[in-house]
Design a protein around this motif. Structure first.
Motif, PDB file in Angstrom:
ATOM      1  N   GLY A  65     -56.488  11.657 -79.954  1.00 56.90           N
ATOM      2  CA  GLY A  65     -57.054  13.115 -80.344  1.00 56.90           C
ATOM      3  C   GLY A  65     -57.427  12.996 -81.773  1.00 56.90           C
ATOM      4  N   ASN A  66     -57.439  14.128 -82.619  1.00 58.74           N
ATOM      5  CA  ASN A  66     -57.502  14.071 -84.155  1.00 58.74           C
ATOM      6  C   ASN A  66     -56.187  14.032 -84.857  1.00 58.74           C
ATOM      7  OD1 ASN A  66     -56.727  16.434 -83.656  1.00 58.74           O
ATOM      8  ND2 ASN A  66     -58.253  17.582 -84.964  1.00 58.74           N
ATOM      9  N   ARG A  67     -55.180  13.433 -84.157  1.00 56.37           N
ATOM     10  CA  ARG A  67     -53.914  13.618 -84.782  1.00 56.37           C
ATOM     11  C   ARG A  67     -53.819  12.529 -85.705  1.00 56.37           C
ATOM     12  NH1 ARG A  67     -48.687  14.148 -81.045  1.00 56.37           N
ATOM     13  NH2 ARG A  67     -47.856  13.956 -83.171  1.00 56.37           N
ATOM     14  N   ILE A 114     -59.287   9.078 -81.707  1.00 56.92           N
ATOM     15  CA  ILE A 114     -59.001   7.646 -81.558  1.00 56.92           C
ATOM     16  C   ILE A 114     -58.197   7.403 -80.328  1.00 56.92           C
ATOM     17  CG2 ILE A 114     -57.811   5.619 -82.438  1.00 56.92           C
ATOM     18  CD1 ILE A 114     -58.236   6.718 -85.247  1.00 56.92           C
ATOM     19  N   ASP A 115     -58.708   6.398 -79.325  1.00 58.24           N
ATOM     20  CA  ASP A 115     -57.925   6.546 -78.027  1.00 58.24           C
ATOM     21  C   ASP A 115     -57.743   4.745 -78.020  1.00 58.24           C
ATOM     22  OD1 ASP A 115     -58.242   8.923 -77.358  1.00 58.24           O
ATOM     23  OD2 ASP A 115     -60.215   8.488 -75.965  1.00 58.24           O
ATOM     24  N   VAL A 116     -56.503   4.472 -77.222  1.00 54.59           N
ATOM     25  CA  VAL A 116     -56.050   3.084 -77.149  1.00 54.59           C
ATOM     26  C   VAL A 116     -55.879   2.675 -75.817  1.00 54.59           C
ATOM     27  CG1 VAL A 116     -54.642   1.360 -77.698  1.00 54.59           C
ATOM     28  CG2 VAL A 116     -55.269   2.647 -79.438  1.00 54.59           C
ATOM     29  N   PHE A 117     -56.683   1.716 -75.238  1.00 50.77           N
ATOM     30  CA  PHE A 117     -56.819   1.258 -73.961  1.00 50.77           C
ATOM     31  C   PHE A 117     -55.913  -0.157 -73.829  1.00 50.77           C
ATOM     32  CE2 PHE A 117     -58.365  -1.696 -70.662  1.00 50.77           C
ATOM     33  CZ  PHE A 117     -58.347  -0.894 -69.541  1.00 50.77           C
ATOM     34  N   TYR A 118     -55.222  -0.239 -72.700  1.00 53.41           N
ATOM     35  CA  TYR A 118     -54.290  -1.385 -72.681  1.00 53.41           C
ATOM     36  C   TYR A 118     -54.274  -1.800 -71.302  1.00 53.41           C
ATOM     37  CZ  TYR A 118     -50.493  -4.956 -73.352  1.00 53.41           C
ATOM     38  OH  TYR A 118     -49.812  -6.112 -73.263  1.00 53.41           O
ATOM     39  N   ASP A 119     -54.705  -2.959 -70.844  1.00 51.30           N
ATOM     40  CA  ASP A 119     -54.429  -3.522 -69.392  1.00 51.30           C
ATOM     41  C   ASP A 119     -53.453  -4.580 -69.188  1.00 51.30           C
ATOM     42  OD1 ASP A 119     -55.378  -5.895 -70.828  1.00 51.30           O
ATOM     43  OD2 ASP A 119     -57.174  -5.832 -69.754  1.00 51.30           O
ATOM     44  N   VAL A 179     -59.911  -0.319 -78.820  1.00 54.26           N
ATOM     45  CA  VAL A 179     -59.743   1.029 -79.550  1.00 54.26           C
ATOM     46  C   VAL A 179     -61.210   1.468 -79.256  1.00 54.26           C
ATOM     47  CG1 VAL A 179     -59.497   2.051 -81.725  1.00 54.26           C
ATOM     48  CG2 VAL A 179     -58.242  -0.046 -80.955  1.00 54.26           C
ATOM     49  N   PHE A 180     -61.208   2.963 -78.979  1.00 56.83           N
ATOM     50  CA  PHE A 180     -62.414   3.740 -79.060  1.00 56.83           C
ATOM     51  C   PHE A 180     -62.331   4.929 -79.703  1.00 56.83           C
ATOM     52  CE2 PHE A 180     -61.740   1.968 -74.454  1.00 56.83           C
ATOM     53  CZ  PHE A 180     -62.928   1.335 -74.278  1.00 56.83           C
ATOM     54  N   GLU A 181     -63.513   4.861 -80.693  1.00 53.53           N
ATOM     55  CA  GLU A 181     -63.344   6.123 -81.620  1.00 53.53           C
ATOM     56  C   GLU A 181     -64.761   6.957 -81.489  1.00 53.53           C
ATOM     57  OE1 GLU A 181     -62.411   4.909 -85.638  1.00 53.53           O
ATOM     58  OE2 GLU A 181     -61.574   3.060 -84.758  1.00 53.53           O
ATOM     59  N   THR A 182     -64.488   8.156 -81.569  1.00 56.42           N
ATOM     60  CA  THR A 182     -65.785   9.118 -81.770  1.00 56.42           C
ATOM     61  C   THR A 182     -65.514  10.130 -82.916  1.00 56.42           C
ATOM     62  OG1 THR A 182     -65.029  10.612 -80.132  1.00 56.42           O
ATOM     63  CG2 THR A 182     -66.323   8.923 -79.250  1.00 56.42           C
ATOM     64  N   ALA A 183     -66.627  10.594 -83.385  1.00 55.34           N
ATOM     65  CA  ALA A 183     -66.321  11.547 -84.236  1.00 55.34           C
ATOM     66  C   ALA A 183     -65.854  12.768 -83.889  1.00 55.34           C
ATOM     67  CB  ALA A 183     -67.772  11.989 -84.881  1.00 55.34           C
ATOM     68  N   VAL A 184     -64.701  13.348 -84.597  1.00 55.36           N
ATOM     69  CA  VAL A 184     -63.956  14.810 -84.362  1.00 55.36           C
ATOM     70  C   VAL A 184     -65.011  15.793 -84.401  1.00 55.36           C
ATOM     71  CG1 VAL A 184     -62.074  16.386 -84.830  1.00 55.36           C
ATOM     72  CG2 VAL A 184     -61.640  13.778 -85.120  1.00 55.36           C
ATOM     73  N   LEU A 185     -65.247  16.696 -83.390  1.00 56.91           N
ATOM     74  CA  LEU A 185     -66.057  17.797 -83.223  1.00 56.91           C
ATOM     75  C   LEU A 185     -65.186  18.992 -83.525  1.00 56.91           C
ATOM     76  CD1 LEU A 185     -68.417  16.775 -80.255  1.00 56.91           C
ATOM     77  CD2 LEU A 185     -68.808  16.466 -82.887  1.00 56.91           C
TER      78      LEU A 185
END
Length: 255
Positions: A174-176, A183-188, A194-200
């Motif tokens: 989230g925006n924490r 920012i989200d983190v994926f791990y397999d 790392v996935f990032e999008t602008a905070v709306l």
């Protein structure tokens, strides 16, 4: 609409932003036939926002009613107590060959620490049977019993969750961590993404539910776990960005 059937085991959101409403809307957007097993009702009372668990026997009847449906995927959302979580786990074990997404909702204001701890232990039992888990930062902290303050902490937590039995993990930051980037983190189990999008700047609710149900939909449609997360990250971003066009936003402090 395709002939693929996908189940949401999730709760009612009285404000219709998250829970089963987000799940069904997302399934329909992806041209999948959605089914429901409802875990709880919610309402605003004089005590605040409350969750009322579905009666155990009724929940049993719901799952038994669906036992012969040839599901292609399952998404699990709010499981309000250990009893219902245990019943859902038995259903999951009978469908472990299909994609299953667990959104491990652990934080409800009316829950006591003892209840949260018991539910945490129950949710850990799901890990070997599900395809991916999608905790937010608070849920990841509760599941790993560590504090998460940085991107590196998110990666450590994701690794711990895999070590606890999860096959794939995406931690929703989230925006924490940043007020500018979600920012989200994926791990397999081997590699991080790392996935990032602008905070709306919106007051929307239900983004986490939509994200998890979108991942489940994409898995059913043949995407890999990493691809499903990438597509769903963009899907949720666009859904939030365009949400003003389709309804009135309201800010519910109880949420």
């Amino acid at each position: 609409m395709t002939n693929k059937y996908i189940l949401a085991i999730s709760g009612n959101d009285i404000f219709s932003g998250g829970g089963l409403y987000a799940d069904l809307a997302t399934y329909t957007t992806n041209h999948l036939h959605g089914f429901l097993a409802v875990t709880c009702l919610t309402a605003l009372t004089d005590k605040g926002f409350e969750v009322f668990a579905t009666d155990d026997e009724v929940f049993d009847h719901q799952l038994n009613s669906l036992k012969d449906v040839p599901f292609s995927g399952i998404k699990l959302g709010l499981l309000p107590n250990v009893r219902l979580a245990d019943k859902a786990l038995e259903f999951v074990k009978e469908h472990k060959e299909i994609p299953i997404v667990l959104d491990p909702v652990l934080v409800c204001k009316e829950k006591h620490d003892v209840e949260v701890s018991a539910l945490r232990d129950e949710l850990l039992k799901f890990f070997p049977y599900v395809t991916i888990i999608t905790p937010n930062l608070v849920e990841a902290e509760l599941l790993t019993q560590m504090t998460i303050k940085t991107l590196d902490d998110m990666k450590v937590a994701a690794k711990r969750l895999v070590n606890l039995g999860a096959k794939h993990v995406v931690i929703k930051g989230g925006n924490r961590l940043s007020k500018e980037q979600a920012i989200d983190v994926f791990y397999d189990g081997k590699n991080y993404e790392v996935f990032e999008t602008a905070v709306l700047d919106t007051n929307n609710i239900g983004a986490g539910c939509t994200f998890a149900s979108s991942i489940a939909s994409q898995l059913v449609l043949g995407k890999s776990a990493k691809e499903a997360v990438a597509v769903s990250k963009e899907f949720v971003y666009q859904a939030i960005r365009h949400s003003d066009k389709y309804g009135v936003k309201q800010n519910y402090d109880e949420k």
